[in-house]
Design a protein around this motif. Structure first.
Motif, PDB file in Angstrom:
ATOM      1  N   GLY A   1     -15.531 -32.230   9.923  1.00  0.00           N
ATOM      2  CA  GLY A   1     -14.641 -32.909   8.985  1.00  0.00           C
ATOM      3  C   GLY A   1     -13.643 -32.000   8.313  1.00  0.00           C
ATOM      4  N   PHE A   2     -13.032 -32.556   7.288  1.00  0.00           N
ATOM      5  CA  PHE A   2     -11.957 -31.874   6.570  1.00  0.00           C
ATOM      6  C   PHE A   2     -12.448 -30.655   5.792  1.00  0.00           C
ATOM      7  CE2 PHE A   2      -9.055 -31.227   2.996  1.00  0.00           C
ATOM      8  CZ  PHE A   2      -7.838 -31.157   3.666  1.00  0.00           C
ATOM      9  N   GLY A   3     -13.648 -30.709   5.218  1.00  0.00           N
ATOM     10  CA  GLY A   3     -14.145 -29.613   4.380  1.00  0.00           C
ATOM     11  C   GLY A   3     -14.161 -28.268   5.087  1.00  0.00           C
ATOM     12  N   PRO A   4     -14.865 -28.154   6.220  1.00  0.00           N
ATOM     13  CA  PRO A   4     -14.859 -26.878   6.931  1.00  0.00           C
ATOM     14  C   PRO A   4     -13.458 -26.479   7.414  1.00  0.00           C
ATOM     15  CG  PRO A   4     -16.669 -28.232   7.678  1.00  0.00           C
ATOM     16  CD  PRO A   4     -15.807 -29.099   6.804  1.00  0.00           C
ATOM     17  N   ALA A   5     -12.682 -27.461   7.883  1.00  0.00           N
ATOM     18  CA  ALA A   5     -11.317 -27.154   8.336  1.00  0.00           C
ATOM     19  C   ALA A   5     -10.495 -26.582   7.181  1.00  0.00           C
ATOM     20  CB  ALA A   5     -10.646 -28.406   8.907  1.00  0.00           C
ATOM     21  N   HIS A   6     -10.597 -27.183   6.019  1.00  0.00           N
ATOM     22  CA  HIS A   6      -9.841 -26.708   4.859  1.00  0.00           C
ATOM     23  C   HIS A   6     -10.258 -25.296   4.466  1.00  0.00           C
ATOM     24  CE1 HIS A   6      -8.719 -26.332   0.583  1.00  0.00           C
ATOM     25  NE2 HIS A   6      -7.637 -26.964   0.993  1.00  0.00           N
ATOM     26  N   ASP A   7     -11.553 -25.009   4.479  1.00  0.00           N
ATOM     27  CA  ASP A   7     -11.994 -23.675   4.086  1.00  0.00           C
ATOM     28  C   ASP A   7     -11.602 -22.615   5.108  1.00  0.00           C
ATOM     29  OD1 ASP A   7     -12.882 -24.783   1.780  1.00  0.00           O
ATOM     30  OD2 ASP A   7     -14.989 -24.357   2.095  1.00  0.00           O
ATOM     31  N   LEU A   8     -11.587 -22.963   6.389  1.00  0.00           N
ATOM     32  CA  LEU A   8     -11.072 -22.040   7.404  1.00  0.00           C
ATOM     33  C   LEU A   8      -9.566 -21.836   7.228  1.00  0.00           C
ATOM     34  CD1 LEU A   8     -13.060 -23.259  10.529  1.00  0.00           C
ATOM     35  CD2 LEU A   8     -13.339 -21.070   9.330  1.00  0.00           C
ATOM     36  N   ALA A   9      -8.863 -22.919   6.912  1.00  0.00           N
ATOM     37  CA  ALA A   9      -7.419 -22.809   6.673  1.00  0.00           C
ATOM     38  C   ALA A   9      -7.145 -21.932   5.449  1.00  0.00           C
ATOM     39  CB  ALA A   9      -6.807 -24.196   6.502  1.00  0.00           C
ATOM     40  N   LEU A  10      -7.957 -22.078   4.399  1.00  0.00           N
ATOM     41  CA  LEU A  10      -7.800 -21.208   3.219  1.00  0.00           C
ATOM     42  C   LEU A  10      -7.922 -19.741   3.607  1.00  0.00           C
ATOM     43  CD1 LEU A  10      -9.787 -22.760   0.232  1.00  0.00           C
ATOM     44  CD2 LEU A  10      -7.358 -22.156   0.273  1.00  0.00           C
ATOM     45  N   TYR A  11      -8.910 -19.438   4.417  1.00  0.00           N
ATOM     46  CA  TYR A  11      -9.101 -18.056   4.860  1.00  0.00           C
ATOM     47  C   TYR A  11      -7.874 -17.571   5.639  1.00  0.00           C
ATOM     48  CZ  TYR A  11     -11.246 -13.919   6.891  1.00  0.00           C
ATOM     49  OH  TYR A  11     -11.523 -12.624   7.269  1.00  0.00           O
ATOM     50  N   ALA A  12      -7.391 -18.398   6.557  1.00  0.00           N
ATOM     51  CA  ALA A  12      -6.208 -18.032   7.341  1.00  0.00           C
ATOM     52  C   ALA A  12      -5.007 -17.793   6.435  1.00  0.00           C
ATOM     53  CB  ALA A  12      -5.893 -19.131   8.363  1.00  0.00           C
ATOM     54  N   VAL A  13      -4.788 -18.678   5.491  1.00  0.00           N
ATOM     55  CA  VAL A  13      -3.634 -18.586   4.590  1.00  0.00           C
ATOM     56  C   VAL A  13      -3.734 -17.355   3.695  1.00  0.00           C
ATOM     57  CG1 VAL A  13      -2.504 -19.687   2.611  1.00  0.00           C
ATOM     58  CG2 VAL A  13      -3.135 -21.055   4.606  1.00  0.00           C
ATOM     59  N   GLU A  14      -4.876 -17.178   3.070  1.00  0.00           N
ATOM     60  CA  GLU A  14      -5.012 -16.067   2.123  1.00  0.00           C
ATOM     61  C   GLU A  14      -4.930 -14.712   2.806  1.00  0.00           C
ATOM     62  OE1 GLU A  14      -8.223 -16.632  -0.678  1.00  0.00           O
ATOM     63  OE2 GLU A  14      -7.651 -18.722  -0.980  1.00  0.00           O
ATOM     64  N   THR A  15      -5.462 -14.602   4.024  1.00  0.00           N
ATOM     65  CA  THR A  15      -5.372 -13.328   4.731  1.00  0.00           C
ATOM     66  C   THR A  15      -3.967 -13.102   5.279  1.00  0.00           C
ATOM     67  OG1 THR A  15      -6.296 -14.330   6.730  1.00  0.00           O
ATOM     68  CG2 THR A  15      -7.827 -13.169   5.277  1.00  0.00           C
ATOM     69  N   ALA A  16      -3.351 -14.121   5.875  1.00  0.00           N
ATOM     70  CA  ALA A  16      -2.016 -13.955   6.461  1.00  0.00           C
ATOM     71  C   ALA A  16      -0.945 -13.717   5.394  1.00  0.00           C
ATOM     72  CB  ALA A  16      -1.653 -15.175   7.307  1.00  0.00           C
ATOM     73  N   LEU A  17      -1.080 -14.392   4.252  1.00  0.00           N
ATOM     74  CA  LEU A  17      -0.080 -14.230   3.186  1.00  0.00           C
ATOM     75  C   LEU A  17      -0.409 -13.068   2.252  1.00  0.00           C
ATOM     76  CD1 LEU A  17       0.650 -17.943   2.141  1.00  0.00           C
ATOM     77  CD2 LEU A  17       1.900 -16.497   3.759  1.00  0.00           C
ATOM     78  N   GLY A  18      -1.563 -12.456   2.449  1.00  0.00           N
ATOM     79  CA  GLY A  18      -1.952 -11.340   1.584  1.00  0.00           C
ATOM     80  C   GLY A  18      -2.215 -11.758   0.145  1.00  0.00           C
TER      81      GLY A  18
END
Length: 160
Positions: free
Chosen positions: A36-53
């Protein structure tokens, strides 16, 4: 500060997030259905926070020891700007995973709307196409890794 992140695929079809802070302290949160959305959102958060520094996004603040309950994002909340931006971008990425891919303009529009919905008066930066494509690639890789996790297993990520 560092943080070990375990995204666990539970045997009952749900997922949970465990944050292990160094030098100590653990927080576990339910995420709802494993696909569902929960795990997808938390993976997306990780991607965003690491890529954007982003050092003071959700995972950065969790690593610092901020109580996770204080990071709830509600309209008008006095949440750190990096958390607001990360949550808005991650929300768009996660929604794309369950729908259609937006144009670059559409992606930026949705991020801007998401930022304004979370914090009145805050403006989101316009993300260049190359960065949006990088975010999509990193997120797709993380989702692919998550899909390979068997029930009872977890995906381990590290935040430093």
């Amino acid at each position: 500060m560092s943080l070990t992140i375990h995204l666990t695929r539970n045997g009952d079809g749900t997922a949970s997030l465990t944050l292990i802070r160094a030098p100590g302290g653990t927080v576990q949160l339910p995420l709802g259905p494993a696909n569902g959305f929960g795990p997808a959102h938390d993976l997306a958060l990780y991607a965003v926070e690491t890529a954007l520094g982003l050092r003071r996004g959700f995972y950065g603040l969790a690593a610092e020891g901020v109580a996770i309950g204080h990071l709830h994002i509600a309209p008008g909340a006095s949440t750190a700007e990096e958390v607001v931006l990360a949550d808005a971008v991650a929300g768009v990425l996660a929604r794309e995973a369950f729908g259609q891919t937006l144009s670059i303009e559409g992606f930026n529009f949705e991020v801007g709307a998401g930022v304004l919905a979370r914090r009145s008066g805050m403006r989101a930066p316009v993300l260049p196409e190359s960065l949006i494509e990088q975010l999509r690639t990193v997120f797709a890789s993380l989702r692919g890794r998550w899909e390979q996790v068997a029930p009872g297993g977890n995906l381990e990520l590290h935040w430093t």
